[in-house]
Design an enzyme around this catalytic site. Structure first.
Site, mmCIF file in Angstrom:
data_model
loop_
_atom_site.group_PDB
_atom_site.id
_atom_site.type_symbol
_atom_site.label_atom_id
_atom_site.label_comp_id
_atom_site.label_asym_id
_atom_site.label_seq_id
_atom_site.Cartn_x
_atom_site.Cartn_y
_atom_site.Cartn_z
ATOM 1 N N LYS A 74 28.062 64.981 55.973
ATOM 2 C CA LYS A 74 27.391 65.559 57.154
ATOM 3 C C LYS A 74 28.433 66.025 58.168
ATOM 4 O O LYS A 74 28.354 67.135 58.686
ATOM 5 C CB LYS A 74 26.505 64.532 57.854
ATOM 6 C CG LYS A 74 25.087 64.285 57.492
ATOM 7 C CD LYS A 74 24.124 65.387 57.439
ATOM 8 C CE LYS A 74 24.304 66.292 56.293
ATOM 9 N NZ LYS A 74 23.640 66.119 55.074
ATOM 10 N N GLU A 86 30.565 69.127 56.934
ATOM 11 C CA GLU A 86 29.888 70.408 56.707
ATOM 12 C C GLU A 86 29.492 71.112 58.001
ATOM 13 O O GLU A 86 29.440 72.339 58.031
ATOM 14 C CB GLU A 86 28.711 70.285 55.730
ATOM 15 C CG GLU A 86 27.510 69.531 56.219
ATOM 16 C CD GLU A 86 26.405 69.438 55.161
ATOM 17 O OE1 GLU A 86 26.329 70.303 54.281
ATOM 18 O OE2 GLU A 86 25.610 68.480 55.227
ATOM 19 N N GLU A 126 27.487 60.096 52.464
ATOM 20 C CA GLU A 126 26.638 61.062 53.148
ATOM 21 C C GLU A 126 27.116 61.300 54.587
ATOM 22 O O GLU A 126 27.090 62.425 55.080
ATOM 23 C CB GLU A 126 25.178 60.571 53.108
ATOM 24 C CG GLU A 126 24.168 61.455 53.802
ATOM 25 C CD GLU A 126 24.117 62.893 53.301
ATOM 26 O OE1 GLU A 126 24.735 63.223 52.277
ATOM 27 O OE2 GLU A 126 23.464 63.708 53.978
ATOM 28 N N HIS A 135 44.996 51.290 48.228
ATOM 29 C CA HIS A 135 45.597 51.926 47.054
ATOM 30 C C HIS A 135 45.975 53.379 47.331
ATOM 31 O O HIS A 135 46.040 54.178 46.413
ATOM 32 C CB HIS A 135 44.659 51.794 45.857
ATOM 33 C CG HIS A 135 44.372 50.363 45.522
ATOM 34 N ND1 HIS A 135 45.298 49.531 44.961
ATOM 35 C CD2 HIS A 135 43.277 49.587 45.749
ATOM 36 C CE1 HIS A 135 44.795 48.317 44.821
ATOM 37 N NE2 HIS A 135 43.559 48.337 45.312
ATOM 38 N N ARG A 148 19.187 80.148 54.933
ATOM 39 C CA ARG A 148 19.687 79.953 53.565
ATOM 40 C C ARG A 148 21.209 80.100 53.498
ATOM 41 O O ARG A 148 21.823 79.678 52.531
ATOM 42 C CB ARG A 148 19.043 80.990 52.631
ATOM 43 C CG ARG A 148 17.567 80.770 52.395
ATOM 44 C CD ARG A 148 16.973 81.907 51.605
ATOM 45 N NE ARG A 148 17.483 81.975 50.252
ATOM 46 C CZ ARG A 148 16.907 81.429 49.186
ATOM 47 N NH1 ARG A 148 15.791 80.755 49.326
ATOM 48 N NH2 ARG A 148 17.431 81.554 47.987
ATOM 49 N N LYS A 178 21.674 76.920 52.077
ATOM 50 C CA LYS A 178 20.674 75.862 52.001
ATOM 51 C C LYS A 178 20.260 75.599 50.557
ATOM 52 O O LYS A 178 20.072 74.473 50.133
ATOM 53 C CB LYS A 178 19.447 76.270 52.827
ATOM 54 C CG LYS A 178 18.347 75.221 52.879
ATOM 55 C CD LYS A 178 18.784 74.028 53.681
ATOM 56 C CE LYS A 178 17.795 72.885 53.646
ATOM 57 N NZ LYS A 178 18.443 71.614 54.016
ATOM 58 N N TRP A 228 24.966 86.263 50.315
ATOM 59 C CA TRP A 228 25.984 85.205 50.349
ATOM 60 C C TRP A 228 26.971 85.589 49.251
ATOM 61 O O TRP A 228 26.630 85.579 48.060
ATOM 62 C CB TRP A 228 25.329 83.853 50.062
ATOM 63 C CG TRP A 228 26.208 82.669 50.267
ATOM 64 C CD1 TRP A 228 26.441 82.013 51.437
ATOM 65 C CD2 TRP A 228 26.970 81.975 49.271
ATOM 66 N NE1 TRP A 228 27.296 80.959 51.222
ATOM 67 C CE2 TRP A 228 27.635 80.912 49.907
ATOM 68 C CE3 TRP A 228 27.157 82.145 47.898
ATOM 69 C CZ2 TRP A 228 28.472 80.027 49.234
ATOM 70 C CZ3 TRP A 228 27.987 81.268 47.228
ATOM 71 C CH2 TRP A 228 28.632 80.224 47.896
ATOM 72 N N CYS A 288 21.553 84.080 48.751
ATOM 73 C CA CYS A 288 20.911 85.337 49.136
ATOM 74 C C CYS A 288 19.420 85.151 49.427
ATOM 75 O O CYS A 288 18.725 84.423 48.723
ATOM 76 C CB CYS A 288 21.057 86.356 48.024
ATOM 77 S SG CYS A 288 22.771 86.586 47.545
ATOM 78 N N ASN A 338 19.399 88.359 43.919
ATOM 79 C CA ASN A 338 19.892 86.999 44.178
ATOM 80 C C ASN A 338 20.264 86.432 42.822
ATOM 81 O O ASN A 338 19.465 86.461 41.896
ATOM 82 C CB ASN A 338 18.773 86.170 44.824
ATOM 83 C CG ASN A 338 19.163 84.715 45.010
ATOM 84 O OD1 ASN A 338 20.347 84.357 44.930
ATOM 85 N ND2 ASN A 338 18.174 83.873 45.253
ATOM 86 N N GLY A 339 21.494 85.934 42.679
ATOM 87 C CA GLY A 339 21.920 85.379 41.391
ATOM 88 C C GLY A 339 23.245 85.983 40.959
ATOM 89 O O GLY A 339 23.944 86.608 41.764
HETATM 90 C C1 G6P Z 1 23.147 72.619 49.289
HETATM 91 C C2 G6P Z 1 22.617 72.181 50.636
HETATM 92 C C3 G6P Z 1 22.620 70.661 50.714
HETATM 93 C C4 G6P Z 1 21.821 70.066 49.565
HETATM 94 C C5 G6P Z 1 22.316 70.574 48.203
HETATM 95 C C6 G6P Z 1 21.346 70.209 47.093
HETATM 96 O O1 G6P Z 1 24.486 72.306 49.190
HETATM 97 O O2 G6P Z 1 23.413 72.714 51.669
HETATM 98 O O3 G6P Z 1 22.047 70.266 51.950
HETATM 99 O O4 G6P Z 1 21.913 68.680 49.596
HETATM 100 O O5 G6P Z 1 22.408 72.007 48.218
HETATM 101 O O6 G6P Z 1 20.138 70.889 47.321
HETATM 102 P P1 G6P Z 1 18.734 70.461 46.775
HETATM 103 O O7 G6P Z 1 17.797 71.498 47.304
HETATM 104 O O8 G6P Z 1 18.833 70.486 45.280
HETATM 105 O O9 G6P Z 1 18.446 69.104 47.288
#
Ligand code: G6P
Length: 605
Positions: free
Chosen positions: A482, A485, A478, A501, A27, A600, A75, A2, A99-100
């Site tokens: 990427k 997502e 990673e 396996h 966000r 985000k 969100w 949020c 938010n929360g």
């Molecule tokens: C969310 C974001 C990711 C990020 C993760 C950890 O899932 O979409 O891109 O890696 O949070 O976030 P931080 O701000 O703690 O690195």
């Protein structure tokens, strides 16, 4: 998660709120709304599901002057994506955004006899109704009585209908920043919404109440005594949060990596060696610990996985990586001999914060690698090594990952020197290798168009597999994250030796396999694994160093990265894997910067 914005002052509040919500779109959200003082004590709410653009359309008929209001992007957590569940929520004299998560909303519903009165399915509306019931026309004293009733995390911005022109806010865990400017007072869930108006801001301390009027911002402790906030200054400018000619923030941020690395590394070099004197990190922190625990989420955790594979063999002490959301439940063996390294771009990820608090409770010193200055994780850590990536707006993290790696490599190098595992000469050569990754990344950026062509055959495939051994496996994690997502192609990473396996059962004709083979000492073993998937019909994209000699039949496509030392290949590889994901999303016509369901900054558990 949020997004929150509040404004009171001489400007047209409708515009400030709607523009602020646009700045917060990154966000991640699924509905949006605003509330404002219309005339006298009348507070009007406009809210909708979907994008901020839709909210702007709904607000286009509002022509009157508005000078105080709050805005929110939601969100969904409690309750589906509906207009009723969108914020702001109104209950009698109270209108609020949140938010929360209020964890005891069920108990509060019973205690305050709210059954049958609730319009939405949200915990936030419960908080609004409780606050209205205890409201005594004094906002500060009412909020003081609300806070002990709440369990969970929250950042609230509240309008009380009998206090026009005023915004009240309080938070626990969920971040809020506030600013007073010559054009009024603002509050937001993060800085990107404030920087068009000011560079100076205050982080709202947990459990303090903020009152914003057009002329000032006042902070109060929970016992009602006034408090003075610490005023901080943003260290990046408005341009940094704009696309600057790039079609997407993600592409811009991928291209910003060489510069971000320079900003993170160069100021911390003294005679070619890492020096954390200006960061206030003493060598004693590195001297005595007998193990390292790395804790983070998402991409930051993947940076930790790479760091682990570099640190342990160099430092010769155990280095363990934990997903922050699991750390608390592992009963971790952490004590005063442990150095906990917490990695977070935002500095606000709630699970990472909870892990940090536990590590401290268990006696560990905490060093955090954080991008956002003044964030909660930065403030609560014993020591902080800030990365200098500037604001990262695209949900998919790119430049934050490479600067986190650079910071972690520097920590490794310093620690190895302090513990006698590297001579100064070896450390200087390690740092030279680290600086060499910058032109190597630039070289891969120059190949963006070629990578776009390579990606085309992937976009209508349902699955993709990333394989590698040792460090290459850590990089693969990673790469797979990427791709999935932002392109929604199901992608997974496997240690190449583990394929036999089980997972190899999924390899059939034309199934894409992105194989990373950049580690010289296990190159031939990795190539054998690539043969195994090729023999089963896989469509192989093979990433190797330039010098690597490979049978041309082995791969459908070959991507060559510069010949760096094994430890450092992650940097050009990161560029390649990010571009693969970017172009897959782009060619599929998806929302690159704001993928579905993702946020985000994850500020709920
Ligand atoms: C969310 C974001 C990711 C990020 C993760 C950890 O899932 O979409 O891109 O890696 O949070 O976030 P931080 O701000 O703690 O690195």
């Amino acid at each position: 998660m949020c997004g929150i914005i509040g404004y009171t002052g001489p400007l047209q509040a409708k515009d400030v709120l709607l523009n602020g919500l646009s700045q917060l779109e990154y966000r991640g959200y699924d509905s949006a709304g605003i509330a404002f003082f219309e005339s006298g004590q009348n507070v009007r709410v406009v809210k909708t599901t979907g994008k901020v653009a839709r909210l702007k359309e709904l607000c286009s008929s509002i022509t009157e002057e508005i000078h105080c209001g709050i805005g929110h992007t939601r969100w969904a957590t409690h309750g589906g994506v509906t207009v009723e569940n969108a914020h702001p929520h109104q209950a009698g004299r109270v209108t609020l955004i949140h938010n929360g998560i209020i964890e005891n909303y069920h108990q509060l519903t019973a205690d305050f006899h709210l059954e049958g009165t609730l319009i939405s399915q949200t915990d936030s509306e419960v908080a609004a109704r409780v606050l209205d019931q205890i409201y005594d026309h004094d906002p500060i004293s009412s909020i003081r009585r609300l806070v002990p009733l709440l369990e969970g995390s929250y950042g609230f911005c509240i309008l009380f209908s009998d206090h026009p022109g005023e915004i009240y806010a309080v938070r626990n865990v969920s971040p809020l920043v506030a600013a007073y400017t010559h054009s009024g007072s603002l509050i937001a869930s993060d800085l990107t919404a404030l920087i068009p108006y000011t560079r100076k801001y205050a982080v709202v301390p947990e459990n303090q109440i903020v009152k914003l009027t057009p002329y000032r911002m006042e902070f109060y402790q929970m016992d009602g005594t006034p408090a003075s906030p610490e005023i901080l200054e943003v260290n990046w400018d408005t341009d940094a949060a704009m696309k600057n000619g790039y079609p997407h923030f993600m592409l811009k941020e991928i291209h910003e990596q060489p510069e971000a690395l320079k900003k993170t590394i160069l100021p911390r070099l003294t005679k070619g060696l890492p020096d954390f004197g200006d960061d206030g990190i003493p060598d004693s922190l590195f001297q005595t610990c007998s193990q390292i625990r790395i804790v983070a989420c998402g991409t930051a955790m993947h940076a930790g996985m790479v760091a682990r594979a570099v640190m342990e063999p160099l430092l010769k002490i155990p280095v363990l990586v934990s997903v922050a959301s699991e750390f608390r439940y592992e009963d971790p063996l952490v004590n005063d001999q442990t150095l906990t390294i917490v990695i977070s771009q935002s500095g606000e990820t709630i699970d990472t914060l909870a892990a940090l608090r536990l590590a401290k409770e268990l006696g560990s010193k905490v060093l955090s690698v954080v991008n956002v200055k003044g964030s909660t994780i930065a403030r609560e850590s014993d020591y902080v090594l800030y990365t200098h990536a500037g604001p990262e707006i695209a949900v998919a993290s790119t430049k934050a990952y490479s600067v986190q790696l650079a910071a972690l490599y520097m920590i490794t190098c310093r620690m190895a020197c302090v513990r006698g595992k590297m001579t100064d000469q070896e450390a200087a050569s390690f740092m030279e290798d680290l600086l060499d990754v910058i032109p190597a990344m630039e070289e891969m950026l120059d190949q963006a168009e070629t990578i776009k062509t390579i990606v085309r055959p992937l976009i209508d495939k349902p699955d993709a597999f990333f394989i590698g051994r040792n460090l290459d496996y850590a990089f693969s994690l990673e790469g797979a994250l990427k791709l999935k997502e932002i392109s929604y192609i199901h992608a997974d990473a496997y240690a190449a030796g583990e394929l036999k396996h089980g997972t190899i059962a999924l390899i059939a004709d034309q199934v894409p396999v992105i194989a990373l083979a950049t580690q010289d000492r296990i190159f031939s073993k990795m190539i054998s694994n690539v043969r195994e998937v090729k023999a089963r019909g896989a469509y192989v994209i093979l990433i190797t160093k330039k010098e690597a000699d490979v049978d041309p039949e082995l791969a459908d496509v070959r991507i060559r990265i510069p010949d760096l030392h094994d430890r450092f290949t992650v940097f050009p590889i990161a560029v390649v894997l990010q571009l693969i994901a970017y172009y897959a999303s782009l060619l599929k016509g998806l929302d690159v910067d704001q993928p579905r369901n993702l946020a985000k900054s994850v500020t709920v558990e």
